[in-house]
Write an enzyme that holds these catalytic residues in place. Structure first.
Site, short mmCIF file in Angstrom:
data_model
loop_
_atom_site.label_atom_id
_atom_site.label_comp_id
_atom_site.label_asym_id
_atom_site.label_seq_id
_atom_site.Cartn_x
_atom_site.Cartn_y
_atom_site.Cartn_z
N ALA A 199 47.94 -48.75 1.73
CA ALA A 199 47.30 -48.12 2.89
C ALA A 199 46.96 -49.17 3.94
O ALA A 199 47.25 -48.98 5.14
CB ALA A 199 46.04 -47.39 2.45
N TYR A 200 46.37 -50.26 3.53
CA TYR A 200 46.00 -51.33 4.45
C TYR A 200 47.24 -51.96 5.08
O TYR A 200 47.30 -52.16 6.30
CB TYR A 200 45.18 -52.38 3.72
N SER A 201 48.26 -52.23 4.26
CA SER A 201 49.48 -52.84 4.78
C SER A 201 50.16 -51.93 5.79
O SER A 201 50.61 -52.38 6.85
CB SER A 201 50.45 -53.14 3.62
#
Length: 251
Positions: free
Chosen positions: A157-159
């Site tokens: 999700a962050y990437s």
């Protein structure tokens, strides 16, 4: 330490209650600017003026959930009512989310990460940019991550969010190039922030091991690059990505 001229400039720093955002806000304030710090942690906002130093009249602390479009619009109006203009926008606010492989990642958590880090960045930019266009001046710096270039295993999700922030930066840079408005991004490796240090120890060890410098990014190092990009001196470069990964990503 180099200084940049922020005399007469007003900056918004999202997620500015701590970490990179706080360090950038403090340096802009020390360089003669006025800063509106947006954060969702009221305790951090309450302590802001005392922790930042300087003239309290040049600091505005607003509790803003940037994933709420109406809240963002209201906060933007509050900045204009207090300072009269907006010259600089540092889109720093984000959340990391849990560590898990993509097929096990909680749906709600994925949506939360994207809602704050990407959609929130869009909401803030959408609210602020028209005022910069009217003034024919602006400097926007979007905080991405080396994870947005390479992808971190266990952080889909962050990437994904940080990769999207790079694309948003490039789109906005081209859209605003006809004005004296620059839009650039930085891609930090893991920095000494509360958010980063809250991650699982094994995951943190893994991402630090990828950095050729062999250490975490210092907050002051991030602030130095960001403040240059936010200054009037950065008058030509736009739509670009600046590396803060300690050699991990060299493109």
């Amino acid at each position: 330490m180099n200084t940049y001229d922020f005399q007469g400039r007003t900056a918004i720093v999202t997620g500015g209650g701590q970490g990179i955002g706080f360090t950038v806000a403090k340096r802009i304030l020390e360089s003669g600017g006025r800063v509106s710090v947006w954060d969702v942690d009221q305790d951090l906002l309450d302590a802001l003026a005392a922790n930042m130093g300087g003239d309290a009249s040049n600091i505005q602390a607003l509790n803003v959930d940037i994933s709420d479009a109406a809240a963002v619009q209201n906060a933007t109006e509050a900045v204009l009512n207090t300072f009269g203009k907006i010259d600089v926008l540092i889109n720093n606010a984000a959340i990391v989310g849990p560590n898990a492989p993509t097929w096990e990642y909680p749906e709600g958590a994925f949506e939360d990460v994207v809602r704050v880090g990407l959609i929130g960045t869009y909401y803030v930019s959408r609210a602020v940019v028209p005022h910069m266009i009217s003034a024919n001046y602006g400097r926007i710096v979007n905080l991405s991550s080396v994870a947005g270039k390479e992808g971190n295993p266990g952080a889909p999700a962050y990437s994904s969010t940080k990769a999207a922030v790079l694309a948003l930066t490039k789109s906005m840079g081209k859209e605003l190039a006809a004005h004296d408005i620059s839009v650039n991004a930085v891609t930090p490796a893991v920095a000494k922030t509360k958010m980063a240090l809250s991650q699982e120890p094994e995951f943190l060890k893994m991402i630090v091991s990828k950095i050729p410098r062999g250490r975490m990014l210092e907050l002051s190092e991030a602030a130095s690059m960001i403040c240059f990009l936010a200054s009037e001196e950065n008058s030509f470069t736009t739509g670009a990505v600046f590396d803060l990964s300690g050699g991990r990503a060299t493109y």
